[in-house]
Design a protein around this motif. Structure first.
Motif, PDB file in Angstrom:
ATOM      1  N   LYS A 152       0.819  -1.211   0.000  1.00 50.13           N
ATOM      2  CA  LYS A 152       0.000   0.000   0.000  1.00 50.13           C
ATOM      3  C   LYS A 152       0.859   1.271   0.000  1.00 50.13           C
ATOM      4  O   LYS A 152       0.556   2.244  -0.679  1.00 50.13           O
ATOM      5  CB  LYS A 152      -0.924  -0.036   1.212  1.00 50.13           C
ATOM      6  N   LYS A 153       1.945   1.240   0.733  1.00 50.80           N
ATOM      7  CA  LYS A 153       2.825   2.405   0.838  1.00 50.80           C
ATOM      8  C   LYS A 153       3.452   2.729  -0.525  1.00 50.80           C
ATOM      9  O   LYS A 153       3.523   3.892  -0.931  1.00 50.80           O
ATOM     10  CB  LYS A 153       3.913   2.117   1.874  1.00 50.80           C
ATOM     11  N   GLN A 154       3.913   1.722  -1.252  1.00 50.73           N
ATOM     12  CA  GLN A 154       4.499   1.940  -2.575  1.00 50.73           C
ATOM     13  C   GLN A 154       3.457   2.471  -3.558  1.00 50.73           C
ATOM     14  O   GLN A 154       3.755   3.322  -4.397  1.00 50.73           O
ATOM     15  CB  GLN A 154       5.093   0.636  -3.104  1.00 50.73           C
ATOM     16  N   GLY A 155       2.219   1.999  -3.459  1.00 45.24           N
ATOM     17  CA  GLY A 155       1.136   2.482  -4.316  1.00 45.24           C
ATOM     18  C   GLY A 155       0.860   3.953  -4.095  1.00 45.24           C
ATOM     19  O   GLY A 155       0.633   4.713  -5.049  1.00 45.24           O
ATOM     20  N   ILE A 156       0.865   4.377  -2.840  1.00 45.14           N
ATOM     21  CA  ILE A 156       0.630   5.781  -2.509  1.00 45.14           C
ATOM     22  C   ILE A 156       1.775   6.643  -3.049  1.00 45.14           C
ATOM     23  O   ILE A 156       1.552   7.724  -3.599  1.00 45.14           O
ATOM     24  CB  ILE A 156       0.462   5.963  -0.977  1.00 45.14           C
ATOM     25  N   ILE A 157       2.994   6.175  -2.905  1.00 45.12           N
ATOM     26  CA  ILE A 157       4.151   6.920  -3.417  1.00 45.12           C
ATOM     27  C   ILE A 157       4.063   7.065  -4.939  1.00 45.12           C
ATOM     28  O   ILE A 157       4.270   8.157  -5.490  1.00 45.12           O
ATOM     29  CB  ILE A 157       5.470   6.246  -2.994  1.00 45.12           C
ATOM     30  N   ILE A 158       3.724   5.993  -5.643  1.00 49.81           N
ATOM     31  CA  ILE A 158       3.612   6.045  -7.106  1.00 49.81           C
ATOM     32  C   ILE A 158       2.485   6.989  -7.527  1.00 49.81           C
ATOM     33  O   ILE A 158       2.646   7.800  -8.438  1.00 49.81           O
ATOM     34  CB  ILE A 158       3.404   4.622  -7.674  1.00 49.81           C
ATOM     35  N   ALA A 159       1.348   6.922  -6.843  1.00 48.20           N
ATOM     36  CA  ALA A 159       0.224   7.805  -7.164  1.00 48.20           C
ATOM     37  C   ALA A 159       0.607   9.269  -6.932  1.00 48.20           C
ATOM     38  O   ALA A 159       0.283  10.154  -7.741  1.00 48.20           O
ATOM     39  CB  ALA A 159      -1.000   7.429  -6.341  1.00 48.20           C
ATOM     40  N   THR A 160       1.309   9.541  -5.839  1.00 44.00           N
ATOM     41  CA  THR A 160       1.752  10.905  -5.541  1.00 44.00           C
ATOM     42  C   THR A 160       2.715  11.410  -6.611  1.00 44.00           C
ATOM     43  O   THR A 160       2.613  12.553  -7.059  1.00 44.00           O
ATOM     44  CB  THR A 160       2.427  10.960  -4.153  1.00 44.00           C
ATOM     45  N   LEU A 161       3.639  10.561  -7.028  1.00 46.69           N
ATOM     46  CA  LEU A 161       4.582  10.959  -8.074  1.00 46.69           C
ATOM     47  C   LEU A 161       3.865  11.234  -9.394  1.00 46.69           C
ATOM     48  O   LEU A 161       4.206  12.182 -10.110  1.00 46.69           O
ATOM     49  CB  LEU A 161       5.657   9.885  -8.248  1.00 46.69           C
TER      50      LEU A 161
END
Length: 171
Positions: A3-12
């Motif tokens: 979930k954390k990696q998904g949020i980072i990718i979405a933010t980027l």
């Protein structure tokens, strides 16, 4: 992927989109001509100062901007004609020929301007006309010498293979 990696990718991704929108807005033309929504004619908007120093360079900048906008619009119109399936083969061939000529002229104009600036001319505007004639406007205070005239004609001939060259000096 957690979930954390998904949020980072979405933010980027959001940041990349925002950067693209900002870049588009910042790179929009500084000059706006045409009718506004009320139907009244709007004047040119310029962020240049109107003092004498800037007004001298403004001629070259505005002429280049106007030329680029006109060429882009013409190229887009020709491209639309070329891509239209309802146009006859002869008309497509003619549009393709005009598109190629305009693209080459635009390329030659840019090369001539760059080459002459490299030879020490402060500012240069080159225009290649459909009649096979080149018009070169050079920024300067004095009349050009015969050597300067020959040099400009040689540059135009070497790049665009045009012998008929009209040269003007503008302050």
């Amino acid at each position: 992927m957690n979930k954390k990696q998904g949020i980072i990718i979405a933010t980027l991704l959001v940041l990349i989109v925002c950067a693209g929108v900002l870049a588009t807005k910042l790179n929009s033309p500084l000059y706006v001509n045409g009718d506004d929504s009320s139907g009244t004619k709007s004047s040119a908007v310029s962020f240049n100062n109107t003092d004498k120093k800037n007004s001298k360079t403004t001629f070259f900048d505005e002429a280049k901007l106007t030329r680029e906008q006109k060429n882009a619009q013409t190229l887009q119109t020709l491209k639309t004609l070329i891509d239209d399936k309802n146009i006859s083969k002869e008309n497509k061939d003619e549009a393709t020929k005009k598109y190629t000529e305009l693209a080459m002229s635009t390329n030659y104009e840019s090369k001539i301007e760059t080459t002459l600036k490299g030879k020490g001319y402060e500012d240069v505007l080159c225009s290649i006309e459909e009649s096979g004639k080149a018009r070169v406007i050079v920024k300067g205070k004095d009349k050009l010498t015969d050597k300067d005239t020959r040099e400009i004609k040689n540059v135009v001939m070497g790049i665009a293979k045009i012998q008929e060259v009209e040269i003007e000096v503008k302050q």
